[in-house]
Enzyme design. Sequence first.
Site, PDB file in Angstrom:
ATOM      1  N   ASP A  52       0.856  -1.190   0.000  1.00  0.00           N
ATOM      2  CA  ASP A  52       0.000   0.000   0.000  1.00  0.00           C
ATOM      3  C   ASP A  52       0.888   1.235   0.000  1.00  0.00           C
ATOM      4  O   ASP A  52       1.692   1.434   0.911  1.00  0.00           O
ATOM      5  CB  ASP A  52      -0.878   0.001   1.258  1.00  0.00           C
ATOM      6  CG  ASP A  52      -1.702   1.268   1.361  1.00  0.00           C
ATOM      7  OD1 ASP A  52      -2.645   1.427   0.553  1.00  0.00           O
ATOM      8  OD2 ASP A  52      -1.408   2.119   2.233  1.00  0.00           O
ATOM      9  N   TYR A  57       2.804   9.890   0.778  1.00  0.00           N
ATOM     10  CA  TYR A  57       3.915   9.380   1.599  1.00  0.00           C
ATOM     11  C   TYR A  57       5.267   9.849   1.048  1.00  0.00           C
ATOM     12  O   TYR A  57       6.284   9.688   1.700  1.00  0.00           O
ATOM     13  CB  TYR A  57       3.886   7.841   1.685  1.00  0.00           C
ATOM     14  CG  TYR A  57       2.607   7.257   2.246  1.00  0.00           C
ATOM     15  CD1 TYR A  57       1.739   8.042   3.002  1.00  0.00           C
ATOM     16  CD2 TYR A  57       2.252   5.929   2.021  1.00  0.00           C
ATOM     17  CE1 TYR A  57       0.550   7.520   3.506  1.00  0.00           C
ATOM     18  CE2 TYR A  57       1.072   5.403   2.524  1.00  0.00           C
ATOM     19  CZ  TYR A  57       0.229   6.206   3.250  1.00  0.00           C
ATOM     20  OH  TYR A  57      -0.948   5.685   3.740  1.00  0.00           O
ATOM     21  N   LYS A  86      -2.501   5.890  -3.839  1.00  0.00           N
ATOM     22  CA  LYS A  86      -3.637   6.775  -3.520  1.00  0.00           C
ATOM     23  C   LYS A  86      -3.444   8.179  -4.072  1.00  0.00           C
ATOM     24  O   LYS A  86      -2.321   8.691  -4.118  1.00  0.00           O
ATOM     25  CB  LYS A  86      -3.821   6.893  -2.000  1.00  0.00           C
ATOM     26  CG  LYS A  86      -3.804   5.591  -1.237  1.00  0.00           C
ATOM     27  CD  LYS A  86      -4.153   5.789   0.225  1.00  0.00           C
ATOM     28  CE  LYS A  86      -3.721   4.615   1.077  1.00  0.00           C
ATOM     29  NZ  LYS A  86      -2.288   4.588   1.388  1.00  0.00           N
ATOM     30  N   HIS A 119      -7.451   9.116  -1.310  1.00  0.00           N
ATOM     31  CA  HIS A 119      -6.823   8.977   0.010  1.00  0.00           C
ATOM     32  C   HIS A 119      -7.724   9.478   1.137  1.00  0.00           C
ATOM     33  O   HIS A 119      -7.773   8.878   2.212  1.00  0.00           O
ATOM     34  CB  HIS A 119      -5.465   9.705   0.015  1.00  0.00           C
ATOM     35  CG  HIS A 119      -4.543   9.275   1.097  1.00  0.00           C
ATOM     36  ND1 HIS A 119      -3.184   9.164   0.933  1.00  0.00           N
ATOM     37  CD2 HIS A 119      -4.757   8.941   2.388  1.00  0.00           C
ATOM     38  CE1 HIS A 119      -2.629   8.762   2.067  1.00  0.00           C
ATOM     39  NE2 HIS A 119      -3.568   8.634   2.970  1.00  0.00           N
TER      40      HIS A 119
END
Length: 315
Positions: A52, A57, A86, A119
Site C-alpha cells: 500500500d 507518503y 492513492k 486517500h
Amino acid sequence: MVESDNLRHTTFPLNNGSGAIPALGFGTLIPDPVATRTATRAALEAGFRLLDASERYRNEQEVGEALREVFEAGEIKREDVFIATKLWNNNHRPERVKPAFEASLRRLRLDYVDLYLIHTPFAFQPGDEQDPRDANGNVIYDDGVTLLDTWRALEGLVDEGKCRAIGLSDVGLGHTQEVFEAGRIKPAVVHVESHPYLPQWELLDYCRTNGIVMQAFAALGHSSEPNLLADPVITAIAGRVNKTPAQVLLAWAIQRGTALLTTSKTPARIKENFDVSALPHDAVQEISDGIKLRVRFNAVVETGVPGFIPRGKGS
Ligand SMILES: NC(=O)c1ccc[n+]([C@@H]2O[C@H](COP(=O)([O-])OP(=O)(O)OC[C@H]3O[C@@H](n4cnc5c(N)ncnc54)[C@H](OP(=O)(O)O)[C@@H]3O)[C@@H](O)[C@H]2O)c1
C-alpha cells in the site's frame, strides 16, 4: 468469517471482477526513504504480496526501486504482487486526477496498479502544494469539486485499463454509501483505520453486504497509546495460543473478514507479521466481544490532514 490454516494466504474477491486482494498487506508509510526501500524489499521477501503506497507518503520512488530490485532478481513477478496507491487531496479536481495517477505510476515504475484509492474525501486547494495553508495556518479546502466528481475521474482510469480497481480511504458509512449508490463502478475496497479499539462493525457489515472489501489500517495500533499490543485480552490469548500479540491482532482482523495493513521497518517483525495462523473461534469472539475500549488513533477522517494523534501519559 474466514477460518484457515493457510490464513496468511487468504484473499478476498473484488466486486468488479478484477481478481482478488490479499488479506495480509504491507503499508509503506515509512518516513525514511532508505528504510522504505529496505523494508519494502524485506516485506516482499518475507512473503507479503500486497503493498500500500500513496503519493502523500512521498516515497513511491523508493517503493518502486524496491519493486524493481525484487522483480529483477526474478523470484517474484509483477503479477504476483497486488500494488495499491492513492490520490492526495490537492488532486481531487477531475483534470488533475490522471496526471497525478500517471506520476504515481512513473515513480512506482509500473504500467498499472491493482488498486487506486482516493486517500481522503477532503478536497484541498488544487495545485502542487500537498498541504495548502492560509496565513493563519488553516488548511485551504476546495469547495469546487465533489467526491463524486473525483470518483468519476477514477472510473475513467479503470476504463483506460491502467488501474484494475478503485476505492475509498478514510471515509465513513455516509461517503461509502454515496459513492456506492451513485458510482457507475462500485468501490472495490474501503480502506479505514480499524483494530479491536475501532472495530467499525457497522461499516464492515455494509461492506460485506455490498461485496466491498474493508481494509483495516493501523491493525496493530500504530505503536500509539493506549498500546493495543499490551491489551490484557490480546496478551492472554497470545500466551494461550503461543503466538505474539501482533500475530493475534493480524489473525483476528482476517478471521473477522477484513483485509489489513501493517507496517514495520524491522526485519524480524516483518517476518513475524507474515507468520500468522488462525486463532480458535472462541479467541476471535473474545477479542470482538471482550474489548470495550474505543480509540481512534488517526484524526485524518476529521480534517483530511494526515497524522496520528499524540497522546501523553495519562491522557
Ligand atoms: N489512509 C490513511 O490515512 C492511512 C493512515 C495510516 C496508515 N495507512 C496505511 O496503513 C499502513 C499500516 O498502518 P500503521 O503504520 O499504523 O500500522 P501498524 O502495523 O498498526 O503500526 C506500525 C507500527 O507498529 C510497529 N510494529 C510493527 N510490527 C510490530 C510487531 N510485530 N511488534 C511490535 N510492534 C510492531 C512498527 O514499529 P517498527 O517499524 O519500529 O518495527 C510501527 O511503529 C501504513 O503503512 C499505510 O500504508 C493509511
